[in-house]
Motif scaffolding. Structure first.
Motif, PDB file in Angstrom:
ATOM      1  N   LYS A  10       8.486 -10.406   2.924  1.00 51.01           N
ATOM      2  CA  LYS A  10       7.386  -9.959   3.765  1.00 51.01           C
ATOM      3  C   LYS A  10       6.045 -10.203   3.076  1.00 51.01           C
ATOM      4  O   LYS A  10       5.964 -10.460   1.877  1.00 51.01           O
ATOM      5  N   GLY A  11       4.977 -10.077   3.865  1.00 54.64           N
ATOM      6  CA  GLY A  11       3.642 -10.279   3.319  1.00 54.64           C
ATOM      7  C   GLY A  11       2.973  -8.988   2.900  1.00 54.64           C
ATOM      8  O   GLY A  11       2.512  -8.850   1.766  1.00 54.64           O
ATOM      9  N   ASN A  12       2.911  -8.015   3.810  1.00 57.01           N
ATOM     10  CA  ASN A  12       2.236  -6.755   3.540  1.00 57.01           C
ATOM     11  C   ASN A  12       3.103  -5.578   3.976  1.00 57.01           C
ATOM     12  O   ASN A  12       3.670  -5.596   5.077  1.00 57.01           O
ATOM     13  N   LEU A  13       3.178  -4.570   3.121  1.00 61.48           N
ATOM     14  CA  LEU A  13       3.987  -3.382   3.402  1.00 61.48           C
ATOM     15  C   LEU A  13       3.165  -2.123   3.161  1.00 61.48           C
ATOM     16  O   LEU A  13       2.347  -2.078   2.242  1.00 61.48           O
ATOM     17  N   ILE A  14       3.398  -1.122   3.991  1.00 62.55           N
ATOM     18  CA  ILE A  14       2.903   0.232   3.733  1.00 62.55           C
ATOM     19  C   ILE A  14       4.116   1.101   3.431  1.00 62.55           C
ATOM     20  O   ILE A  14       5.120   1.030   4.149  1.00 62.55           O
ATOM     21  N   TYR A  58       0.387  -5.588   8.943  1.00 61.33           N
ATOM     22  CA  TYR A  58       1.476  -5.152   8.073  1.00 61.33           C
ATOM     23  C   TYR A  58       2.815  -5.458   8.737  1.00 61.33           C
ATOM     24  O   TYR A  58       2.986  -5.233   9.938  1.00 61.33           O
ATOM     25  N   ASP A  59       3.747  -5.961   7.931  1.00 63.22           N
ATOM     26  CA  ASP A  59       5.071  -6.285   8.442  1.00 63.22           C
ATOM     27  C   ASP A  59       5.909  -5.041   8.694  1.00 63.22           C
ATOM     28  O   ASP A  59       6.702  -4.995   9.632  1.00 63.22           O
ATOM     29  N   GLU A  60       5.757  -4.030   7.821  1.00 59.53           N
ATOM     30  CA  GLU A  60       6.521  -2.792   7.955  1.00 59.53           C
ATOM     31  C   GLU A  60       5.679  -1.613   7.498  1.00 59.53           C
ATOM     32  O   GLU A  60       4.885  -1.722   6.555  1.00 59.53           O
ATOM     33  N   ASP A 110       0.853  -1.183   0.000  1.00 55.19           N
ATOM     34  CA  ASP A 110       0.000   0.000   0.000  1.00 55.19           C
ATOM     35  C   ASP A 110       0.889   1.233   0.000  1.00 55.19           C
ATOM     36  O   ASP A 110       1.708   1.414   0.905  1.00 55.19           O
ATOM     37  N   ILE A 111       0.733   2.076  -1.008  1.00 58.67           N
ATOM     38  CA  ILE A 111       1.559   3.266  -1.150  1.00 58.67           C
ATOM     39  C   ILE A 111       0.715   4.495  -0.850  1.00 58.67           C
ATOM     40  O   ILE A 111      -0.313   4.729  -1.496  1.00 58.67           O
TER      41      ILE A 111
END
Length: 228
Positions: free
Chosen positions: A104-108, A80-82, A4-5
């Motif tokens: 990782k699985g999910n990042l923001i 979220y992982d990070e 997600d950006i």
């Protein structure tokens, strides 16, 4: 993987992620990239998410409340992982970082702007701050795109020949050796005989020696890092 950006300019980001390998990775379902327009979380009718800094410093600062609201809404939907912030004073993004984040699985990813974000956001929401170099951009969108490209291409299945990614520069702490393709001779310039020999052991040894030499000539700091 889902990324997600958070950005002030989602249309700018769309152009980058709708081409080439990154587009194919999304079509294969290997990664999902979602853009969030930070203006949608503004607390003002004008859609602004920045304000003047306390203390009278020049420039503007991204406000804590709309950004915190955006992050919390996302975190309520999935873990979220990070939560990454693109910051010129962050740790230097490199191949090792890309390898780590690709698992990782999910990042923001929050794209910085102006004089940066309210420090309270960094203290309470951001888990990692990353920089792509010792210079300042007009916004973090380009940095986010660079990081995401480096991360996504490492996800298994994104690149057809996964061995190709493993032999890229920096994967083993060295620059990649020279590469050649057909024809074997052009204007009197020949491809090294060892590459045409079919002897894979000798070819691998040649490539390793060339990688060491190229790194010594162009990036001796990488060899010092390995020694340390």
């Amino acid at each position: 993987m889902r990324i997600d950006i958070l950005t002030l300019f989602p249309q700018m980001m769309n152009m980058f992620f709708e081409e080439s390998i990154i587009k194919r990775a999304q079509k294969k379902g290997l990664v999902e990239v979602v853009f969030h327009n930070l203006h949608d979380y503004s607390l003002t009718r004008y859609g602004s998410v920045d304000d003047y800094p306390y203390g009278g410093n020049a420039g503007m600062v991204m406000a804590v409340e709309p950004l915190a609201n955006c992050i919390e809404q996302l975190q309520a939907q999935r873990p979220y992982d990070e939560v990454i912030y693109t910051a010129p004073d962050g740790e230097m993004f490199n191949q090792r970082t890309a390898n780590e984040l690709s698992l990782k699985g999910n990042l923001i990813v929050l794209c910085g702007h102006y004089k940066g974000v309210d420090e309270r956001l960094r203290e309470h929401f951001i888990t990692r701050e990353l920089s792509i170099g010792d210079y300042v951009l007009t916004g973090g969108e380009l940095a986010a795109a660079v990081m995401c490209d480096a991360i996504i291409r490492l996800i298994p299945g994104v690149i057809g020949d996964e061995q190709s990614a493993l032999s890229d520069s920096f994967q083993d702490g060295l620059l990649a050796p020279p590469e050649y393709t057909r024809p074997p001779e052009f204007r009197g310039w020949r491809v090294p005989d060892v590459l045409l020999s079919g002897n894979h052991a000798k070819i691998e040894q040649w490539r390793y020696e060339q990688a060491i030499e190229r790194t010594r000539q162009r990036r001796p700091d990488l060899l010092k890092d390995q020694e340390n």
